[in-house]
Structure formats: structure tokens, C-alpha cells
Scaffold this active site. Sequence first.
Site, PDB file in Angstrom:
ATOM      1  N   LYS A 170      33.156  33.404  42.474  1.00 28.59           N
ATOM      2  CA  LYS A 170      33.326  34.535  43.386  1.00 28.59           C
ATOM      3  C   LYS A 170      32.620  35.785  42.830  1.00 28.59           C
ATOM      4  O   LYS A 170      32.610  35.994  41.623  1.00 28.59           O
ATOM      5  CB  LYS A 170      34.834  34.795  43.485  1.00 28.59           C
ATOM      6  CG  LYS A 170      35.228  35.878  44.417  1.00 28.59           C
ATOM      7  CD  LYS A 170      36.720  36.162  44.293  1.00 28.59           C
ATOM      8  CE  LYS A 170      36.992  37.168  43.190  1.00 28.59           C
ATOM      9  NZ  LYS A 170      38.296  37.805  43.269  1.00 28.59           N
TER      10      LYS A 170
ATOM     11  N   LYS B 164      34.621  41.988  40.745  1.00 29.75           N
ATOM     12  CA  LYS B 164      34.257  43.280  40.150  1.00 29.75           C
ATOM     13  C   LYS B 164      34.541  43.366  38.667  1.00 29.75           C
ATOM     14  O   LYS B 164      33.995  44.210  37.986  1.00 29.75           O
ATOM     15  CB  LYS B 164      34.938  44.423  40.909  1.00 29.75           C
ATOM     16  CG  LYS B 164      36.452  44.441  40.864  1.00 29.75           C
ATOM     17  CD  LYS B 164      36.952  45.718  41.511  1.00 29.75           C
ATOM     18  CE  LYS B 164      37.837  45.490  42.704  1.00 29.75           C
ATOM     19  NZ  LYS B 164      39.056  44.740  42.428  1.00 29.75           N
TER      20      LYS B 164
ATOM     21  N   LYS C  88      42.567  33.888  34.565  1.00 30.15           N
ATOM     22  CA  LYS C  88      42.476  35.101  33.749  1.00 30.15           C
ATOM     23  C   LYS C  88      43.236  34.940  32.434  1.00 30.15           C
ATOM     24  O   LYS C  88      42.844  35.506  31.414  1.00 30.15           O
ATOM     25  CB  LYS C  88      42.983  36.316  34.536  1.00 30.15           C
ATOM     26  CG  LYS C  88      42.044  36.663  35.682  1.00 30.15           C
ATOM     27  CD  LYS C  88      42.423  37.936  36.388  1.00 30.15           C
ATOM     28  CE  LYS C  88      41.430  38.197  37.510  1.00 30.15           C
ATOM     29  NZ  LYS C  88      41.800  39.315  38.350  1.00 30.15           N
TER      30      LYS C  88
HETATM   31  N1  AQP Z   1      33.880  37.922  46.472  1.00 30.17           N
HETATM   32  C1  AQP Z   1      34.714  38.255  47.448  1.00 30.17           C
HETATM   33  N2  AQP Z   1      34.514  37.810  48.699  1.00 30.17           N
HETATM   34  C2  AQP Z   1      35.361  38.141  49.710  1.00 30.17           C
HETATM   35  N3  AQP Z   1      36.434  38.926  49.529  1.00 30.17           N
HETATM   36  C3  AQP Z   1      36.678  39.389  48.305  1.00 30.17           C
HETATM   37  N4  AQP Z   1      37.643  40.187  47.800  1.00 30.17           N
HETATM   38  C4  AQP Z   1      37.437  40.346  46.472  1.00 30.17           C
HETATM   39  N5  AQP Z   1      36.340  39.689  46.078  1.00 30.17           N
HETATM   40  C5  AQP Z   1      35.837  39.076  47.193  1.00 30.17           C
HETATM   41  C6  AQP Z   1      38.722  40.752  48.585  1.00 30.17           C
HETATM   42  O1  AQP Z   1      38.743  42.151  48.361  1.00 30.17           O
HETATM   43  C7  AQP Z   1      40.103  42.594  48.404  1.00 30.17           C
HETATM   44  C8  AQP Z   1      40.435  43.381  47.177  1.00 30.17           C
HETATM   45  O2  AQP Z   1      40.268  42.574  46.041  1.00 30.17           O
HETATM   46  P1  AQP Z   1      40.991  42.920  44.681  1.00 30.17           P
HETATM   47  O3  AQP Z   1      40.690  44.309  44.342  1.00 30.17           O
HETATM   48  O4  AQP Z   1      42.428  42.575  44.787  1.00 30.17           O
HETATM   49  O5  AQP Z   1      40.453  41.902  43.667  1.00 30.17           O
HETATM   50  P2  AQP Z   1      39.011  41.458  43.171  1.00 30.17           P
HETATM   51  O6  AQP Z   1      37.925  42.285  43.728  1.00 30.17           O
HETATM   52  O7  AQP Z   1      38.998  40.016  43.378  1.00 30.17           O
HETATM   53  O8  AQP Z   1      39.015  41.909  41.672  1.00 30.17           O
HETATM   54  P3  AQP Z   1      39.610  41.438  40.327  1.00 30.17           P
HETATM   55  O9  AQP Z   1      40.649  40.406  40.494  1.00 30.17           O
HETATM   56  O10 AQP Z   1      39.953  42.677  39.612  1.00 30.17           O
HETATM   57  O11 AQP Z   1      38.430  40.934  39.626  1.00 30.17           O
HETATM   58  P4  AQP Z   1      37.758  39.563  39.548  1.00 30.17           P
HETATM   59  O12 AQP Z   1      37.636  38.991  40.896  1.00 30.17           O
HETATM   60  O13 AQP Z   1      36.483  39.988  38.933  1.00 30.17           O
HETATM   61  O14 AQP Z   1      38.584  38.750  38.639  1.00 30.17           O
HETATM   62  C9  AQP Z   1      40.981  41.358  48.534  1.00 30.17           C
HETATM   63  O15 AQP Z   1      41.350  41.197  49.878  1.00 30.17           O
HETATM   64  C10 AQP Z   1      40.071  40.250  48.098  1.00 30.17           C
HETATM   65  O16 AQP Z   1      40.408  39.023  48.720  1.00 30.17           O
END
Ligand code: AQP
Length: 332
Positions: free
Chosen positions: A197, A200, A112
Site C-alpha cells: 500500500k 505515509k 507494524k
Molecule cells: N494507499 C491507500 N489507498 C487508499 N486509501 C488509503 N488510505 C490510506 N492509505 C491508502 C486511507 O486514508 C485514510 C486515512 O488513513 P490513515 O491516516 O488512518 O492511515 P495510513 O495513511 O494508512 O497511515 P499509517 O498507518 O500511518 O501509515 P502506513 O500506511 O504507512 O503504515 C483511511 O481511510 C485509509 O483507509
Amino acid sequence: MTRIFSGLKPTGHLTLGNYLGALRRWVEVDQHRAEALFCVVDLHALTVEHDPARVRRLSRQAATLMLAAGLDPERCTVFVQSHVDEHARLSYLLECTATDGELRRMIQYKEKGTRAREAGEGVRLSLLTYPVLMAADILAHGADEVPVGEDQTQHVELTRDLAVRFNQRYGQTFTVPRATRPQVAARVMDLQDPGSKMGKSHESGAGIVYLLDEADQVRKKIMRAVTDSGREVRYDRESSPGVANLLEILAACTGGNPGELAAVHQSYGSLKRDTADAVVELLRPVRERHAELAKDSGYVEEVLSAGAERARAAARPRVDAAYAAIGLLPGR
Ligand code: AQP
């Protein structure tokens, strides 16, 4: 009794990855077998560029979806991180326990941080330090288990290291927690980019199934999922990551096994149709219940307020003990 803590970050609309990797297990298993706390970790959403009104809206939506998915406030504690001061209070002590080297090694910080630099934005200091706040979330509640998707493994490992280090230096204070993962779909991948992955906060939503997507949007996204140029349905994450992702999603929805499901599908089209049907049916009740709860924001606020009170009362003695153990004079 086993204690469980986990959370969701309001950085975007919740996805199928959040549901299969975390939320569904909290609902179906964890809240029934342990003293469980589930949290909208809103402070973590401030580590990247954010819009205050959006964070507020997404925090309320995440809490509503947690209840819509089936978390029962009679069985578990549902609350918002920023309503419980103990998390930030403990975080500082853990910053005095962690080293900058171990935080700079965190994969999410590297990924990030690089994205922010490429977009010409500054990298917030909190992006570096938030794994320590996550450790405080977990340790303040004395959690034994942290049910998370695969992407959070490194942060839970850091939490374990900090707990052990603090206990060795200042005396037994914290439970050393462990991460637990679902058997399948611990890492749901983006349908358009199966090397990444399903996250969101990604800019393009084409490969992401959101929990609140309409049924026809879900179908469209799954039918357009990237597979590969072959024809045979095989479960092989290395050579066929897109197909493997669909098989894992279908297995997670139906309780089957990805390898066995590969054998019953003769074409990618039939695999996609079955996966789309299974996802639509899995999410339908969550969407319907969300629509009902969203009309009654008073109920959600009551749940969050009672949850925060319980979480505060549970965390305070442990955080006070950490303040005393590290050498700070007790206040009156
Ligand atoms: N793709 C995924 N597959 C399995 N588990 C997932 N989790 C998130 N994405 C996947 C699990 O969901 C829980 C909450 O996640 P989070 O809100 O801490 O984080 P996120 O969804 O990964 O969102 P970010 O970091 O805001 O955004 P990105 O991923 O877009 O950078 C956790 O238990 C996580 O493991």
C-alpha cells in the site's frame, strides 16, 4: 439523517492514497449528504515511535490539508481527536468488551509489530489496543457510515462486532456502523513496490506521491513507477500490479474506468505521462489553497476549536449512556 465519521492519522505527510481513498470523497460527497465529522486522529499517531514536535506539526498540517481539500466547516465538523475526551473515555469501556485474541488478529498490529521488533524497538501496548480507540471514535459519534480505504476494513469490522456485543450485553446503546469504500483506488499501491500500500509512514518516499509534493516531483515519481517487463497495457492486478495501479490512479483522477483506459494506451510511457498530468492537475488546487491557509494558522485553530466543541457536545450523551448501561454509577 445519516451520520458519518472518519479520520486521518498524523504519522506522516498525507499521500495520494489518503486523498483518493478517503479525503476526496469526504469533500465531494459525504459532507453534502450527511451529518459528517472528520478528525485528525492524533492519539493513533502515538502507537509507534514518534517525535512529539513532528506529531504536532503533522497534526496541524493534516487539519490544514483537510480544509484546503475542501472540507467546509459550515457543512461538517472538523476537529482533533485529543481535544475531545469522550473518545478515550469510551475506549476503556470497549476494552472491557473486546478480547485480546481479536486484537492480536489485526493485520496492522501484526505488520507494524513485526517491523518494530525487527528495528529492535519495543511494541507499544497501544499498537495492540488502538483499534478499540478507533471503535470508540466511531461509536461515540453514532456513525452509520465510515468512509475509508480498503486497509481499514478489518478495524471497522471489529467496531461492528464490539457495538453488537455491547448492545446485546448491556442494552441498545450504539449504532452499528458500516465501512464505505470508493469505487476505484480503494487501495493505492506504492509506485516502487506495487505489492504494498502507498503508506505515509514508509521510510522511502520514492514510490509515494505526497499531497504537498511539487508538480515536477510528482511527475518524476510517476514516470519512474515500476511496471513490468511486458509492453502491452493491460488491466490485471495479479500479473501486472504496477500497471494496474497506474490505471486505477488515472481512472480515479479522470472519472474513467481502468479497463477502458488500458485499451487507449499503446505504451507504458503514454500511460505514465497521462497519469502524471492527471495527478498534477488534481492536486494543484489543494496545494495552492494549503499555501494560503498555512499563512493563517489562527483560522485553522478557530475551526478546530469550534469543531471540538460541537463534537464534544454531540458525543457526551452517548458516552454517558454507555457508562450507565455497563453498570457505573452516574456522577453528579
Ligand atoms: N494507499 C491507500 N489507498 C487508499 N486509501 C488509503 N488510505 C490510506 N492509505 C491508502 C486511507 O486514508 C485514510 C486515512 O488513513 P490513515 O491516516 O488512518 O492511515 P495510513 O495513511 O494508512 O497511515 P499509517 O498507518 O500511518 O501509515 P502506513 O500506511 O504507512 O503504515 C483511511 O481511510 C485509509 O483507509
